[in-house]
Design an enzyme around this catalytic site. Sequence first.
Site, mmCIF file in Angstrom:
data_model
loop_
_atom_site.group_PDB
_atom_site.id
_atom_site.type_symbol
_atom_site.label_atom_id
_atom_site.label_comp_id
_atom_site.label_asym_id
_atom_site.label_seq_id
_atom_site.Cartn_x
_atom_site.Cartn_y
_atom_site.Cartn_z
ATOM 1 N N HIS A 51 0.972 -0.970 0.042
ATOM 2 C CA HIS A 51 -0.096 -0.087 -0.070
ATOM 3 C C HIS A 51 0.956 1.490 -0.046
ATOM 4 O O HIS A 51 0.922 2.060 -0.903
ATOM 5 C CB HIS A 51 -0.883 -0.041 1.214
ATOM 6 C CG HIS A 51 -1.948 1.077 1.477
ATOM 7 N ND1 HIS A 51 -3.143 0.945 1.067
ATOM 8 C CD2 HIS A 51 -1.790 2.412 1.746
ATOM 9 C CE1 HIS A 51 -3.702 2.314 1.129
ATOM 10 N NE2 HIS A 51 -2.680 3.122 1.466
ATOM 11 N N GLU A 52 1.841 1.382 0.897
ATOM 12 C CA GLU A 52 2.562 2.406 0.965
ATOM 13 C C GLU A 52 3.548 2.652 -0.104
ATOM 14 O O GLU A 52 3.784 3.930 -0.742
ATOM 15 C CB GLU A 52 3.475 2.476 2.230
ATOM 16 C CG GLU A 52 2.683 2.471 3.415
ATOM 17 C CD GLU A 52 1.751 3.569 3.687
ATOM 18 O OE1 GLU A 52 1.580 4.612 2.972
ATOM 19 O OE2 GLU A 52 0.501 3.193 4.332
ATOM 20 N N HIS B 118 1.865 4.717 -2.832
ATOM 21 C CA HIS B 118 1.977 6.129 -2.748
ATOM 22 C C HIS B 118 3.260 6.463 -3.134
ATOM 23 O O HIS B 118 3.663 7.594 -3.654
ATOM 24 C CB HIS B 118 1.852 6.325 -1.009
ATOM 25 C CG HIS B 118 0.226 6.539 -0.671
ATOM 26 N ND1 HIS B 118 -0.494 7.103 -1.253
ATOM 27 C CD2 HIS B 118 -0.226 5.625 0.332
ATOM 28 C CE1 HIS B 118 -1.793 6.844 -0.504
ATOM 29 N NE2 HIS B 118 -1.685 6.183 0.342
ATOM 30 N N GLU C 288 -4.571 7.619 -3.319
ATOM 31 C CA GLU C 288 -5.058 6.459 -2.636
ATOM 32 C C GLU C 288 -5.413 5.447 -3.736
ATOM 33 O O GLU C 288 -5.404 3.994 -3.566
ATOM 34 C CB GLU C 288 -6.419 6.872 -1.872
ATOM 35 C CG GLU C 288 -6.029 7.241 -0.539
ATOM 36 C CD GLU C 288 -4.995 6.560 0.365
ATOM 37 O OE1 GLU C 288 -5.083 5.338 0.271
ATOM 38 O OE2 GLU C 288 -4.422 7.039 1.119
#
Length: 495
Positions: free
Chosen positions: A255-256, A259, A285
């Site tokens: 997830h990170e 980003h 997101e």
Amino acid sequence: MDRAYAELMAFQRGTEALAQVMGRLGWDQETVMPPAAAPQRAEEMAALEAVLHQRRTDPRIGEWLAAARPADPVQEANLRHIARRFARDSRVPEDLAAEIARVTSRAHGIWAECLQSEDVAAFLPVLRDVVDLRRQEGAAIAQGGDPYDALLADYEPGTTAAEVARLFDALRPPLVALRDAIRDRPAPPVLTGAFPEEAQLALAREVATVFGYDWSRGRLDKAVHPFSSGSGLDVRITTRTRADDPLNCIFSTIHEVGHATYEQNVAEEHRLTPVGQGASLGVHESQSRLYENQLGRSRGFADWLFGRMRDLFGAFGIADADSFHAALNALRDGYVRTEADEVQYNLHIMLRFDLERALMRGDLEVSDLEAAWNDRFLADFGFPVDRPSHGLLQDVHWSVGLFGYFPTYTLGNVYAGCLHVALRRDIPDLDEHLARGDAGPALTWLRERLQTHGALREGADTIRAATGESPGEGPLLDYLRDKFGAIYGLADAVK
């Protein structure tokens, strides 16, 4: 180059650099700062915020904006972003901006301690201060309008709370119907075994590399609440580990990385300019959720990840890659948003949206927030909150004043659904690549279609340019029905 534009951008470059320094202070605070340093860090953050506020409201900016004549779309976008920030910050008194930085820095440390001790009462006084300050800020920016809309615009410009509410109204019934249909089906297997932290972090670094993270411009650390920080040449990520759940670490990392690679892949010529960052939090997101779910939890990637986990951890209670794919996507009742399955995740966001909107309007007071949270959670999920770290205390966002941020998670899911349709259309053999641990084709597509352009366009326009279609909730709902229908054998029961 137009002289006014050149002078404005030279000044803006210094402001952008200072903002990166402030972000680095925040990263340090959440990762390696000594606990006793918290009061001093709060003063440092307040001092730097005062400097940034002075620069962002410098009267010369108005003069440069009036005189500048943009020569191309990039210059137009930079001027649009600077003008928006100038108008916003000019409405907020400098002492208020500095006090928000001071109090939220202090509040973060208090929240982290209260999370560990399960002590809501000790957190509420500082949360009350944060809410009061953000109410003042929202009112100052809105100038008679909706304060919550003013705060939401910091993260998703051009979107209103009313539009978000309409989106949630469209999403809730089909999500609840899908959840209820799945709850009647047998649950997939769960992981069992020993998962040493060192091995978890080694696999986290490996999956970060698979998903394109540039280690020469980043690093991985542990934090209470995983996050990504920075842009350009310094983009850092964090994760967390749990002895009984390696998937928490792996998918928090993916997830990170979503980003972080967005920030790393913005074109070099945009560095330290307003365009040199994500278009909006919703678009940001879309990258993290797409990496984490549509790619990371796909049937193709499950093949590769299953093999690597067997290599590192030995047998862990899952017989084969098909069963592993089902386990990765299992619908499991739980309390924590970041660990929620894709079907129920947005229901967590709806809860937070309604509560924080009521807080900012003054319809809900901090003293009543825990009870309101617990009542709403029981109504939405069907079981009671068992402890504060599974309820009001679980998220870092409110402690650091990020009111208006939560809706962007669902906007990101909606945007990711749209991107996924276009991605699969253009790369029909994507699963074959992912099964080999090769995310390259997907990463190249995302970089060229979206990431390299940074904030050239507004949020929804960024998705429209990448996919050729206007964003809407339909693709996300179709994806969820198809994926979970196949895993749970629902056929057309939830169409």
